[in-house]
Enzyme design. Structure first.
Site, PDB file in Angstrom:
ATOM      1  N   HIS A 270       3.188   2.805   2.432  1.00  0.00           N
ATOM      2  CA  HIS A 270       2.617   2.964   1.096  1.00  0.00           C
ATOM      3  C   HIS A 270       3.701   2.784   0.051  1.00  0.00           C
ATOM      4  CE1 HIS A 270       0.353   4.599  -2.262  1.00  0.00           C
ATOM      5  NE2 HIS A 270      -0.704   4.305  -1.537  1.00  0.00           N
ATOM      6  N   ASP A 327      -5.958   4.608   5.133  1.00  0.00           N
ATOM      7  CA  ASP A 327      -6.780   3.679   5.911  1.00  0.00           C
ATOM      8  C   ASP A 327      -6.593   3.823   7.424  1.00  0.00           C
ATOM      9  OD1 ASP A 327      -7.957   2.418   3.680  1.00  0.00           O
ATOM     10  OD2 ASP A 327      -6.103   1.330   3.333  1.00  0.00           O
TER      11      ASP A 327
HETATM   12  N1  CMC Z   1       4.009  -2.320   9.340  1.00  0.00           N
HETATM   13  C1  CMC Z   1       5.243  -2.808   9.585  1.00  0.00           C
HETATM   14  N2  CMC Z   1       6.191  -2.921   8.644  1.00  0.00           N
HETATM   15  C2  CMC Z   1       5.887  -2.529   7.397  1.00  0.00           C
HETATM   16  C3  CMC Z   1       4.621  -2.011   7.072  1.00  0.00           C
HETATM   17  C4  CMC Z   1       3.667  -1.907   8.104  1.00  0.00           C
HETATM   18  N3  CMC Z   1       2.462  -1.428   7.847  1.00  0.00           N
HETATM   19  N4  CMC Z   1       4.597  -1.694   5.756  1.00  0.00           N
HETATM   20  C5  CMC Z   1       5.809  -2.018   5.277  1.00  0.00           C
HETATM   21  N5  CMC Z   1       6.580  -2.514   6.268  1.00  0.00           N
HETATM   22  C6  CMC Z   1       7.985  -2.933   6.160  1.00  0.00           C
HETATM   23  C7  CMC Z   1       8.106  -4.259   5.413  1.00  0.00           C
HETATM   24  O1  CMC Z   1       8.014  -5.331   6.322  1.00  0.00           O
HETATM   25  C8  CMC Z   1       9.449  -4.123   4.785  1.00  0.00           C
HETATM   26  O2  CMC Z   1      10.421  -4.322   5.808  1.00  0.00           O
HETATM   27  P1  CMC Z   1      11.818  -5.049   5.479  1.00  0.00           P
HETATM   28  O3  CMC Z   1      12.545  -4.098   4.580  1.00  0.00           O
HETATM   29  O4  CMC Z   1      12.435  -5.247   6.812  1.00  0.00           O
HETATM   30  O5  CMC Z   1      11.468  -6.349   4.815  1.00  0.00           O
HETATM   31  C9  CMC Z   1       9.518  -2.639   4.410  1.00  0.00           C
HETATM   32  O6  CMC Z   1       8.648  -1.975   5.324  1.00  0.00           O
HETATM   33  C10 CMC Z   1       9.063  -2.356   2.977  1.00  0.00           C
HETATM   34  O7  CMC Z   1       7.728  -2.826   2.839  1.00  0.00           O
HETATM   35  P2  CMC Z   1       7.144  -3.547   1.571  1.00  0.00           P
HETATM   36  O8  CMC Z   1       6.177  -4.599   2.024  1.00  0.00           O
HETATM   37  O9  CMC Z   1       8.219  -3.952   0.631  1.00  0.00           O
HETATM   38  O10 CMC Z   1       6.340  -2.348   0.918  1.00  0.00           O
HETATM   39  P3  CMC Z   1       5.326  -2.445  -0.289  1.00  0.00           P
HETATM   40  O11 CMC Z   1       5.453  -1.186  -1.032  1.00  0.00           O
HETATM   41  O12 CMC Z   1       5.460  -3.730  -1.034  1.00  0.00           O
HETATM   42  O13 CMC Z   1       3.893  -2.510   0.449  1.00  0.00           O
HETATM   43  C11 CMC Z   1       1.981  -1.819   1.625  1.00  0.00           C
HETATM   44  C12 CMC Z   1       3.095  -1.408   0.654  1.00  0.00           C
HETATM   45  C13 CMC Z   1       0.969  -0.684   1.699  1.00  0.00           C
HETATM   46  C14 CMC Z   1       1.261  -3.059   1.087  1.00  0.00           C
HETATM   47  C15 CMC Z   1       2.594  -2.110   3.015  1.00  0.00           C
HETATM   48  O14 CMC Z   1       3.169  -0.931   3.530  1.00  0.00           O
HETATM   49  C16 CMC Z   1       1.585  -2.699   3.990  1.00  0.00           C
HETATM   50  O15 CMC Z   1       1.400  -3.903   4.008  1.00  0.00           O
HETATM   51  N6  CMC Z   1       0.908  -1.830   4.826  1.00  0.00           N
HETATM   52  C17 CMC Z   1      -0.109  -2.315   5.724  1.00  0.00           C
HETATM   53  C18 CMC Z   1      -1.402  -2.507   4.961  1.00  0.00           C
HETATM   54  C19 CMC Z   1      -2.022  -1.196   4.574  1.00  0.00           C
HETATM   55  O16 CMC Z   1      -2.160  -0.295   5.383  1.00  0.00           O
HETATM   56  N7  CMC Z   1      -2.466  -1.096   3.300  1.00  0.00           N
HETATM   57  C20 CMC Z   1      -3.143   0.096   2.783  1.00  0.00           C
HETATM   58  C21 CMC Z   1      -2.326   0.811   1.756  1.00  0.00           C
HETATM   59  S1  CMC Z   1      -2.930   2.434   1.329  1.00  0.00           S
HETATM   60  C22 CMC Z   1      -4.512   2.279   0.681  1.00  0.00           C
HETATM   61  C23 CMC Z   1      -4.726   1.171  -0.248  1.00  0.00           C
HETATM   62  O17 CMC Z   1      -3.941   0.901  -1.161  1.00  0.00           O
HETATM   63  O18 CMC Z   1      -5.742   0.529  -0.126  1.00  0.00           O
END
Ligand code: CMC
Length: 392
Positions: A270, A327
């Site tokens: 998140h 989720d």
């Molecule tokens: N599985 C594996 N790696 C992850 C995940 C995950 N679910 N989430 C983040 N990472 C890694 C990402 O690859 C990155 O790694 P690195 O530093 O090596 O490049 C690091 O963690 C930071 O992630 P980010 O993508 O920069 O984080 P963000 O704040 O931009 O994205 C997020 C947040 C929720 C989109 C992301 O965590 C994600 O894609 N999660 C999976 C989808 C999900 O469950 N979404 C629902 C969010 S909560 C409810 C809602 O908003 O609807």
């Protein structure tokens, strides 16, 4: 044009002042209008929570009854809207139908979008929250080729939705108190979440003074994506694939860590919560309770639990502060009460409606409100000569 500060994905940009929802991501705190969600969960209904989020305080009995009455009397959609449902292919994603039909409401309920005072606002909020439920159930019925079921005025919000989803001409569906309570909990936990992608979208669209319905239809589109609301579908699909393939959980975790084919642990991570997501904690417990009450089991719950344990012990997830989000367990709750997978993100949209409405209301009531208009850092060429077609 001066110096522009770039903040990729708005990780550290405050886009507005807001008094609706408070999050402390490090401490895992979520409060609606100052009230912790742990205190609201299981005590307030979704309708009461909606009022709280939109109007700023818990309703007294009179306010609650008045709002509930408006919701009941607004449940029916214009009869000619049925024609729209018939025009979609049966395979249409319910999110496509939902966003289109919310926009369509501004054509059929045109007067309601002219909001001049609190009474108008309350009516518009009730129309939207009530009709979105009717539209969602009708979209589902259209997708399975069954006739649309009319709302019943004697039923409460959650019960009425379940009736429209599951009643058939030869059998009325009556939700048990346990199922209705589980649905209320799901909706209430989704009611608002400050400046997430869809809510920011609603504010963005609303900042141009676009009407409430058009702004919320845009919110539905933003919610659709798998990184946002669509994650509740993606998380269950992931659990189902692990289940069906028989892949050991550790092997799946390894794939995620290696970023094989961009595989992510859906329902994890998140932008704001870096310790735990309080909604996920509540849901994890609720799933256990609901399955026990309904005397059901779900093999996907066992896999989810195993995945959570494996991830929380792994440096990849620990270092990146990745925890289960809302989720991760919500889909299992929805499955338990019989909601089909293709409706999961629609359910999120129904739940998030109060938050979108409250945020739209907030910017529209701000006397200093300006249109949202972020800047950019231009990285393309700046001086390109136009060439005639035969020289290209
Ligand atoms: N599985 C594996 N790696 C992850 C995940 C995950 N679910 N989430 C983040 N990472 C890694 C990402 O690859 C990155 O790694 P690195 O530093 O090596 O490049 C690091 O963690 C930071 O992630 P980010 O993508 O920069 O984080 P963000 O704040 O931009 O994205 C997020 C947040 C929720 C989109 C992301 O965590 C994600 O894609 N999660 C999976 C989808 C999900 O469950 N979404 C629902 C969010 S909560 C409810 C809602 O908003 O609807």
């Amino acid at each position: 044009t001066g110096y522009i500060t770039l903040d990729d994905g708005y990780g550290n940009t405050g886009s507005c002042r807001s008094a609706i929802t408070y999050i402390d991501g490090d401490a895992g705190i979520l409060r609606y209008r100052g009230i912790p969600i742990e205190d609201i969960a299981g005590r307030s209904s979704f309708v009461e929570t909606a009022w709280l989020v939109i109007f700023g305080e818990l309703p007294n009995v009179e306010q609650r009854d008045h709002f509930a009455g408006l919701l009941s009397e607004s449940a029916m959609i214009d009869e000619v809207m049925r024609k729209h449902f018939n025009a979609f292919p049966q395979t249409a994603p319910p999110m496509a139908i939902l966003s289109a039909m919310i926009n369509t409401l501004s054509a059929h309920d045109a007067g309601v979008t002219d909001i001049r005072d609190d009474a108008d606002m309350e009516r518009a909020a009730a129309v939207l929250i009530s009709k979105v439920r009717t539209i969602a159930a009708a979209a589902y019925k259209a997708s399975i080729g069954e006739p649309l079921v009319y709302p019943r005025y004697d039923l409460k919000y959650a019960e009425n939705f379940l009736h429209m989803m599951f009643s058939v001409p030869y059998r009325q569906y009556e939700a048990t108190p346990e199922v209705a309570a589980a649905l209320n909990l799901f909706l209430m936990l989704h009611a608002d979440h400050e400046q997430n992608c869809s809510t920011s979208t609603v504010r963005m669209v609303g900042s141009s003074k676009a009407n409430l319905f058009a702004s919320c239809a845009a919110g539905v589109c933003a919610l659709w994506g798998p990184l946002h609301g669509g994650a509740n579908v993606a998380a269950v699909q992931m659990l189902q694939q692990i289940h069906d393939s028989g892949m050991p959980v550790d092997e799946f975790v390894r794939k995620v860590k290696n970023k094989d084919d961009g595989v992510k642990l859906m329902g994890f991570g998140h932008r704001v919560y870096k310790n735990f997501d309080p909604r996920s904690r509540i849901l994890k417990k609720a799933v256990d309770d609901v399955l026990a009450q309904l005397e059901k089991t779900d093999p996907l719950l066992d896999i989810a639990r195993e995945l959570e344990t494996a991830a929380l012990e792994d440096d990849y997830f620990v270092d990146r502060k990745l925890y289960p989000n809302v989720d991760f367990y919500s889909g299992i709750l929805l499955r338990a009460i019989g909601i089909p997978l293709e409706m999961f993100t629609v359910m999120f949209a129904i739940g998030r409606m109060p938050g979108w409405i409250a945020n739209w209301k907030e910017i529209n009531e701000d006397p200093k409100g300006r249109i949202y208009r972020p800047r950019q850092v231009y990285v393309g060429p700046t001086d390109v000569k136009w060439r005639p077609r035969d020289e290209r």
